[in-house]
Design an enzyme around this catalytic site. Structure first.
Site, mmCIF file in Angstrom:
data_model
loop_
_atom_site.group_PDB
_atom_site.id
_atom_site.type_symbol
_atom_site.label_atom_id
_atom_site.label_comp_id
_atom_site.label_asym_id
_atom_site.label_seq_id
_atom_site.Cartn_x
_atom_site.Cartn_y
_atom_site.Cartn_z
ATOM 1 C CG ASN A 145 -1.976 1.117 1.119
ATOM 2 O OD1 ASN A 145 -2.905 0.984 0.333
ATOM 3 N ND2 ASN A 145 -1.827 2.188 1.863
ATOM 4 C CD GLU A 146 -1.334 5.847 -0.136
ATOM 5 O OE1 GLU A 146 -0.952 6.160 0.997
ATOM 6 O OE2 GLU A 146 -2.232 6.451 -0.745
ATOM 7 C CB CYS A 156 19.412 1.099 9.022
ATOM 8 S SG CYS A 156 19.020 -0.090 7.732
ATOM 9 C CD GLU A 302 -6.396 4.363 -0.508
ATOM 10 O OE1 GLU A 302 -6.268 5.447 0.093
ATOM 11 O OE2 GLU A 302 -5.669 3.393 -0.286
ATOM 12 C CD1 TRP A 310 -5.491 11.498 5.675
ATOM 13 C CD2 TRP A 310 -4.330 13.214 4.838
ATOM 14 N NE1 TRP A 310 -5.731 11.530 4.323
ATOM 15 C CE2 TRP A 310 -5.025 12.571 3.777
ATOM 16 C CE3 TRP A 310 -3.543 14.332 4.538
ATOM 17 C CZ2 TRP A 310 -4.946 13.012 2.452
ATOM 18 C CZ3 TRP A 310 -3.471 14.760 3.226
ATOM 19 C CH2 TRP A 310 -4.164 14.100 2.205
ATOM 20 C CD GLU A 350 -6.190 6.283 7.846
ATOM 21 O OE1 GLU A 350 -5.431 6.974 7.145
ATOM 22 O OE2 GLU A 350 -6.602 5.158 7.506
ATOM 23 C CE LYS A 351 -11.197 7.896 17.572
ATOM 24 N NZ LYS A 351 -9.701 7.903 17.512
#
Ligand code: GAL
Length: 713
Positions: A145-146, A156, A302, A310, A350-351
């Site tokens: 996803n994305e 790292c 989407e 957001w 994300e509610k």
């Protein structure tokens, strides 16, 4: 790949109990939903403990969906490793440039180069495809996803080593690397591969070629993750198409390379409803998505039904806007309309994001719109084979974007997207359909190719443009183009050296202007326009001047030029024109290159056309809050209302018509949009309340590249 327009959204049954699943499938049927994406972040439920897999609940869900006529985009759940994974492999958590290691508890908390992450991802993907590969509901693989959302670069030690391996493959020897990176500058010569690191925190500017390679490597590292999954999925289910959901003009990933690997381009798109130019920006984005696979249909994977959660302040799509935006995607080549998400979550971060089914259930405005759109889309299936035909291409290259904005430039506030947007808007306002193209792609189908700030030019690009123009194409570029090669080394011999022959000019020097400074240009026809940001001393060597600078030490020397080369033409612009000047220039070159334009539609109306052989579908979209009455741009049947259209066409506020016509019928328009009236309050305009400006004007006021573009995320 599409037998009907796909309609639905991300579905997270793992957040709900099985009674709710029953209600979900019933409501999906009611809304005309025929496709949902499942499994996107379900790793913790699919593999609750290392090596113990549980697919039973997902099988139940997929069976249920299929029984109700809903097929699935089955996602590999690798975008959010479960807590047991991060706990067991803490070194798989990503490290930022400043050394901070991110924690789990959100999502996408993994280093793309972590062998543990890769191994566990391969394992869950293999199990998933073994489990569901032959399920009749499986329509599309939704990989991860994305990719590279939230953060892209991991610094790292594992990534450092992977970077070195990537460099060894690219260069073969340290001599070649030192040569390409120009390491004699500031004593950066490498004698051992182990000495090389990512461009992390440094006292001042890093080596630009090192930085560019790091960006290439970062895109490739995520691409390797994608490819590992592709290999597994193709091995088991070669007949099932696959995609990964893209995000806007997403800087970290070279989507040209990514799109090559997938069967279908899909996009997540969240325009800011409060942005008066949202429809123009989405038009540009949708054109990019269509172009990434050379005109093939794409999927809007989407979007929000109403608002996101957001942004700092999340404005609402007004009634009708979700529907209109969905039609815009179809108008620009999409064959599916999907949302994040089906049912609004009751917990989690994300509610408060909107959904197809909101917290209040189905007695809502949003649900009514969702249902109406679902039933309308069923009538639009005939247009599935329709394709967009464009006469103009804009060259867009991620490597150029990275290099141009990599620092150490004469004008480090020369930012690509706002300037690209300004240029695009001039085409949009004239109903001109636009494709995006990679600079090394075959351009022969286009009448006009625009290359805004194409700073990095490979040898192949230089040859490609030369060939294209010699064979009759029109090519336009502007200042700070053709400056460096693929290793960010300057093309010597007078800027822009690789385009010098085609453009018939050379640039002796450039001069970024101060904030308060400006200049003017005067065209051969006597028009005058303001310009700012940048001027140049341009010498003609075969080209003619279309406009000269009027002031300062460049007064009387060329600012805009035209050159006949072979059977074609090369245009060059050596400054930043104001909105009227840009409009004049675009009009001029489009006319000369025979590009069809039309800007006589009512305020706020956008038109596009999809064509399949003799058949065409004309989309007429009204972005204004007012109804419009206009001459129908084509005669035929409006597939949405089912009514015959000819003569006058009335569109409600945010209304849409999709007229099915014969492609050879008279009066067809070619392209995109007209002027859009935008009302924005201005300080000190209390009496009038609002000020009315035109799209282009507003854009010019934002378009000087000095940080007025809001880059979200
Ligand atoms: C997308 C993401 C979804 C969800 C959505 C909210 O970027 O793929 O999972 O977070 O944003 O707008």
């Amino acid at each position: 790949m599409f037998t009907q327009i796909a309609y639905g959204g991300d579905y997270y049954p793992e957040q709900w109990n099985p009674e709710v699943w029953q209600e979900d499938v019933r409501l999906m049927q009611e809304a005309g939903v025929n496709r949902v994406s499942v499994g996107i972040f379900a790793w913790a439920r699919l593999e609750p403990e290392p090596g113990r897999f549980d697919f039973s609940w997902l099988r139940q869900v997929i069976d249920l969906l299929w029984e109700h006529g809903v097929s699935v985009n089955l996602a590999t759940p690798t975008a959010s490793p479960p807590p047991w994974f991060s706990h067991r492999y803490p070194e798989s958590l990503p490290v930022m440039a400043d050394g901070t290691r991110l924690w789990h508890g959100s999502r996408r908390h993994m280093c793309p180069n972590s062998p543990d992450y890769r191994r566990h991802a391969r394992e869950i993907v293999t199990r998933l495809v073994q489990e569901f590969g032959d399920h009749p509901a499986l329509a599309l693989w939704h990989v991860d996803n994305e990719y590279a959302c939230h953060y892209a670069e991991c610094h790292c030690e594992v990534s450092q080593a992977a970077f070195r391996r990537w460099l060894q493959q690219r260069y073969g020897s340290l001599e070649a690397l030192n040569e390409a990176w120009g390491t004699d500058f500031w004593s950066q010569v490498y004698r051992d591969w182990e000495e090389i690191r990512s461009p992390g925190p440094m006292p001042t500017l890093p080596n630009p070629a090192q930085k560019l390679d790091w960006q290439r490597f970062t895109s490739d590292a995520w691409l390797e993750c994608f490819q590992e999954q592709i290999d597994i999925l193709r091995e088991y289910t070669p007949e099932i198409p696959l995609t990964t959901n893209f995000m806007r003009f997403h800087r970290p990933l070279d989507y040209w390379k990514w799109a090559e690997r997938e069967d279908l381009v899909s996009l997540d798109d969240y325009p800011e409803p409060d942005d008066p130019l949202w429809m123009a920006r989405t038009a540009m984005l949708y054109d990019l998505m269509r172009s990434l696979k050379h005109g093939q249909p794409w999927l809007l994977m989407e979007q929000a039904t109403a608002h996101v959660n957001w942004r700092e302040h999340n404005t609402m799509k007004r009634p009708g806007v979700m529907r209109l935006g969905s039609y815009q995607a179809l108008a620009r080549g999409a064959n599916g309309i999907m949302f994040f998400q089906w049912r609004a979550s009751k917990s989690g971060s994300e509610k408060f994001h909107s959904a197809m089914v909101s917290h209040a259930g189905t007695g809502t405005r949003v649900w009514r719109e969702v249902k109406e759109l679902g039933s309308e889309l069923k009538r639009l299936n005939p247009l599935l084979p329709g394709r967009i035909q464009a006469e103009v291409a804009i060259l867009f290259d991620w490597e150029n974007w990275w290099a141009l904005e990599g620092g150490g430039k004469p004008a480090n506030d020369l930012v690509l997207l706002p300037r690209l947007t300004d240029l695009y808007l001039e085409l949009y306002r004239r109903n001109i359909s636009v494709d995006f193209a990679h600079p090394e792609a075959d351009l022969s189908a286009y009448k006009l190719v625009l290359a805004p700030h194409l700073y990095l030019v490979s040898e192949e690009t230089a040859r490609n443009i030369e060939r294209y123009v010699a064979q009759g194409g029109a090519f336009w570029t502007n200042f700070f183009s053709g400056m460096v090669d693929s290793s960010e080394q300057v093309w010597l011999g007078g800027y822009p050296a690789p385009f010098r022959k085609v453009l018939g000019v050379w640039v002796e020097e450039y001069a970024p202007l101060g904030e308060a400074e400006s200049n003017r240009v005067k065209t051969v026809g006597g028009k005058e326009f303001a310009c700012d940001f940048w001027i140049e001393r341009i010498h003609l060597e075969g080209a003619e001047s279309l406009a000269d600078f009027c002031e300062d030490y460049v007064a009387g020397s060329p600012a805009v030029t035209r050159h006949r080369y072979g059977k074609g033409t090369g245009y060059y612009l050596g400054t930043s024109l104001d909105r009227d000047g840009l409009s004049w220039m675009v009009e001029h070159i489009c006319r000369e290159s025979g590009v069809q334009m039309r800007a006589d539609l009512p305020a706020g109306v956008e038109c596009t056309r999809r064509v399949n052989g003799e058949q065409a579908w004309v989309f007429v979209l009204n972005y204004s809050k007012q109804p419009v009455e206009m001459q129908a741009p084509a005669a035929g049947v409006d597939l949405i209302s089912g009514e015959e259209v000819g003569g006058m066409l009335r569109l409600e506020p945010y209304g849409a018509a999709v007229i099915q016509v014969k492609a050879d019928a008279g009066g067809l328009i070619e392209g995109a949009a007209s002027f859009i009236e935008i009302h924005i309050p201005t300080p000190g305009d209390a009496a009038a309340g609002t000020a009315c400006v035109h799209l282009g004007f507003l854009c010019a006021s934002r378009g000087n590249g000095r940080g007025t573009w809001r880059d979200e995320d």
